[in-house]
Design an enzyme around this catalytic site. Structure first.
Site, short mmCIF file in Angstrom:
data_model
loop_
_atom_site.label_atom_id
_atom_site.label_comp_id
_atom_site.label_asym_id
_atom_site.label_seq_id
_atom_site.Cartn_x
_atom_site.Cartn_y
_atom_site.Cartn_z
N LYS A 209 0.85 -1.20 0.00
CA LYS A 209 0.00 0.00 0.00
C LYS A 209 0.88 1.25 0.00
CE LYS A 209 -1.67 1.53 4.03
NZ LYS A 209 -1.37 2.93 4.38
N ASN A 210 1.90 1.25 0.87
CA ASN A 210 2.69 2.47 1.06
C ASN A 210 3.71 2.72 -0.04
OD1 ASN A 210 1.14 2.87 3.25
ND2 ASN A 210 2.71 2.36 4.77
N ARG B 228 -0.03 14.75 12.69
CA ARG B 228 0.58 14.37 11.42
C ARG B 228 0.95 15.62 10.62
NH1 ARG B 228 -0.99 9.09 10.08
NH2 ARG B 228 0.74 9.10 8.60
N PRO B 229 1.91 16.43 11.13
CA PRO B 229 2.25 17.67 10.43
C PRO B 229 2.88 17.40 9.06
CG PRO B 229 3.89 17.20 12.10
CD PRO B 229 2.79 16.17 12.28
N ASP C 229 4.45 0.69 12.17
CA ASP C 229 3.23 0.07 11.63
C ASP C 229 3.05 -1.36 12.11
OD1 ASP C 229 3.40 1.72 8.37
OD2 ASP C 229 2.88 2.43 10.37
N ARG D 137 -8.91 -0.37 4.55
CA ARG D 137 -8.07 0.70 3.97
C ARG D 137 -6.70 0.16 3.60
NH1 ARG D 137 -6.90 5.64 7.30
NH2 ARG D 137 -5.54 5.76 5.49
N CYS E 299 -5.76 12.67 12.82
CA CYS E 299 -5.49 11.24 12.68
C CYS E 299 -5.39 10.65 14.08
CB CYS E 299 -4.17 11.08 11.92
SG CYS E 299 -3.70 9.38 11.73
N ILE F 32 7.96 6.95 16.94
CA ILE F 32 7.55 7.67 15.73
C ILE F 32 6.24 8.41 15.94
CG2 ILE F 32 7.12 7.46 13.25
CD1 ILE F 32 9.88 6.46 13.97
C1 EPZ Z 1 4.31 6.89 6.28
O1 EPZ Z 1 3.55 7.96 6.78
C2 EPZ Z 1 3.36 5.69 6.21
N1 EPZ Z 1 2.24 5.99 5.34
C3 EPZ Z 1 2.83 5.37 7.62
O2 EPZ Z 1 2.06 4.18 7.50
C4 EPZ Z 1 4.02 5.08 8.53
O3 EPZ Z 1 3.54 4.85 9.84
C5 EPZ Z 1 4.98 6.29 8.53
O4 EPZ Z 1 5.39 6.59 7.17
C6 EPZ Z 1 6.22 6.02 9.36
O5 EPZ Z 1 6.90 4.92 8.86
C7 EPZ Z 1 2.42 5.94 3.99
O6 EPZ Z 1 3.51 5.67 3.52
C8 EPZ Z 1 1.21 6.21 3.15
P1 EPZ Z 1 6.33 10.25 8.34
P2 EPZ Z 1 4.17 9.46 6.74
O7 EPZ Z 1 6.25 11.55 7.61
O8 EPZ Z 1 5.13 9.60 5.65
C9 EPZ Z 1 6.79 13.49 11.75
C10 EPZ Z 1 0.14 2.83 7.75
O9 EPZ Z 1 -0.34 2.31 8.77
N2 EPZ Z 1 6.66 14.47 10.67
O10 EPZ Z 1 7.45 9.33 8.02
O11 EPZ Z 1 3.04 10.40 6.83
C11 EPZ Z 1 5.52 12.68 11.95
O12 EPZ Z 1 4.61 13.35 12.80
C12 EPZ Z 1 0.64 4.26 7.78
O13 EPZ Z 1 0.30 2.24 6.65
C13 EPZ Z 1 6.88 15.81 10.95
O14 EPZ Z 1 7.16 16.18 12.08
O15 EPZ Z 1 4.95 9.49 8.13
C14 EPZ Z 1 6.05 11.41 12.58
O16 EPZ Z 1 6.25 11.60 13.96
C15 EPZ Z 1 0.35 4.92 9.13
N3 EPZ Z 1 6.78 16.73 9.95
C16 EPZ Z 1 7.40 11.22 11.90
O17 EPZ Z 1 7.75 12.50 11.38
C17 EPZ Z 1 6.49 16.35 8.65
O18 EPZ Z 1 6.44 17.24 7.76
C18 EPZ Z 1 7.38 10.21 10.75
O19 EPZ Z 1 6.29 10.55 9.91
C19 EPZ Z 1 6.27 14.98 8.38
C20 EPZ Z 1 6.38 14.05 9.41
#
Ligand code: EPZ
Length: 420
Positions: free
Chosen positions: A22-23, A120-121, A306, A398, A115, A328
């Site tokens: 999916k990701n 989720r910034p 995840d 989903r 979320c 995370i």
């Molecule tokens: C991806 O989300 C995945 N989703 C998530 O999987 C996964 O949990 C996550 O990466 C971490 O591995 C998809 O790929 C569609 P991040 P993503 O940006 O990219 C912070 C699932 O269950 N952050 O890597 O949105 C954030 O808050 C989903 O399949 C900022 O601070 O996650 C988090 O603490 C859930 N500022 C950390 O970084 C930003 O601009 C990692 O988030 C972006 C993120």
């Protein structure tokens, strides 16, 4: 809304083929906006999230055809405003920002909604776009981005809680058509980032270093169509391996890259579950007295966030006290209260879960709240005595393709029932 009913105590055995990731699918489908030529993507899982992404692409003007797992997209022309009513359903819609900026030099996408797994910034995404020369503003709930031109530069994408997966994807997709060289420092190393980079390179991009903390992108004038097969879903594979550990007599996942699941198989082995690994298959064997464990979630190649909820389900019946640290998404514990309804003994200390293993779980009606928490409740139901009913199953649909049917093929007594 459907619910899933599990009759616990029926051990799993046999093998299951893992679906496409999916990701990986979501950013790769978004990347098809970067060319006016046809792209063909194979092994796209049939999920509501991929369905939403295809809806967004069609709204943006692309022609989309789907035949089982193969999707073809032709974005001969594309407009740059993504619709709120679809974007609000799926946070990952933000990954159309990069390709729209790359292709149209502008983009309007609604700010992702809240979320349940926590804040989720997307500040790092926007920082990356601004570094490439874009002007970013937020206006009535929408992100509006405009760049007369995109110019390559050095961008540090490392955030307070580590690298950002979709942020790395977004900046990579905006940079492939920028003028000059872009270096992304502090890049996410997840296999899904590598899969996207491989797809972009098939389209004519010049990307090196994907899978490391430093990705180098030499901008090109245009990208062309390409054909690609999405990598297997390592989180689905991990989920089935934990299912085999919780209630199995030998479960094998096929069409999987063992390297992508290494941190999960290492954790299961540390709990005492024998693991056999072949080229693209992994087997987990039963172990009477699963040991307690201390794990912490980390960016890849660390233990994936995840898989945290699924491990909590397993550790709730492992002997001894386990400690799970969520680095995370510190609030990602919606499953704890529901597991406790099934008799689990666990308490939260900030972003840490302390789990005192119990001898048995008891079936109960529980409520899913997010994708991976829902899966964890189903896994717990496999082990629990009696009947467990997981409501709000749309969360599972989903991110998991036919989870109940696949578990049933492995011997689980599980059915999907219409919730009146
Ligand atoms: C991806 O989300 C995945 N989703 C998530 O999987 C996964 O949990 C996550 O990466 C971490 O591995 C998809 O790929 C569609 P991040 P993503 O940006 O990219 C912070 C699932 O269950 N952050 O890597 O949105 C954030 O808050 C989903 O399949 C900022 O601070 O996650 C988090 O603490 C859930 N500022 C950390 O970084 C930003 O601009 C990692 O988030 C972006 C993120």
């Amino acid at each position: 809304m459907d619910k899933i009913r599990i009759h616990g105590g029926h051990p799993l055995s046999g093998s299951i083929k893992i679906s496409g990731s999916k990701n990986s699918s979501l950013p790769i489908l978004a990347a098809t906006l970067l060319t006016r030529e046809q792209c063909v993507v194979h092994e796209v899982p049939d999920l509501s999230d991929t369905h939403y992404m295809l809806q967004i692409l069609m709204h943006l003007g692309a022609q989309v055809e789907r035949a089982s797992g193969t999707v073809s997209v032709t974005a001969e022309k594309t407009q740059s405003v993504a619709p709120y009513d679809i974007v609000r359903k799926m946070r990952a819609s933000v990954c159309v920002l990069g390709p729209l900026l790359g292709r149209c030099k502008e983009a309007t996408v609604s700010l992702p909604g809240g979320c349940v797994i926590g804040d989720r910034p997307i500040d790092l995404h926007l920082k990356g776009f601004e570094a490439l020369g874009a002007a970013v503003r937020v206006e009535s709930g929408n992100i509006k981005i405009f760049a007369p031109k995109l110019t390559g530069t050095v961008i540090n994408m490392q955030g307070r809680l580590g690298p950002t997966v979709l942020g790395t994807d977004n900046v990579m997709m905006a940079a492939v058509l920028a003028d000059g060289l872009t270096v992304i420092e502090g890049a996410a190393q997840e296999p899904e980032v590598v899969d996207l980079a491989n797809f972009l390179n098939k389209m004519g991009a010049k990307i090196e270093g994907a899978g490391t903390r430093r990705i180098i992108i030499e901008g090109v004038r245009a990208l062309h169509g390409a054909e690609h097969q999405v990598i297997p879903d390592r989180i689905e594979a991990g989920t089935f391996l934990v299912a085999g550990a919780i209630s199995g007599e030998g479960v094998t996942v096929k069409r999987v890259n063992p390297e992508h699941v290494r941190s999960v198989t290492d954790a299961l082995a540390a709990c005492g579950f024998p693991i056999d690994t072949a080229d693209n298959a992994i087997s987990v064997w039963p172990n009477g007295d699963a040991r307690a464990l201390e794990i912490k979630t980390d960016p890849y190649p660390g233990f994936p966030t995840d898989m945290q909820a699924q491990m909590c389900a397993l550790l709730s019946t492992s002997h001894g006290t386990s400690v799970v640290m969520e680095n995370i998404f510190p609030q990602r514990y919606m499953h704890v209260a529901e597991l406790k309804r099934m008799g689990a003994q666990m308490r939260l200390e900030g972003a840490t879960a302390v789990i005192d293993g119990v001898d048995r779980l008891l079936g109960a009606p529980v409520m899913a709240s997010d994708l991976r928490a829902s899966a964890a409740l189903v896994l717990a139901g496999l082990k629990a005595e009696g009947i467990t009913e997981v409501s709000r199953v749309y969360h599972i649909d989903r991110g998991y393709e036919r989870l109940d049917e696949k578990l049933s093929e492995l011997g689980a007594h599980i059915e999907r029932v219409k919730e009146v």
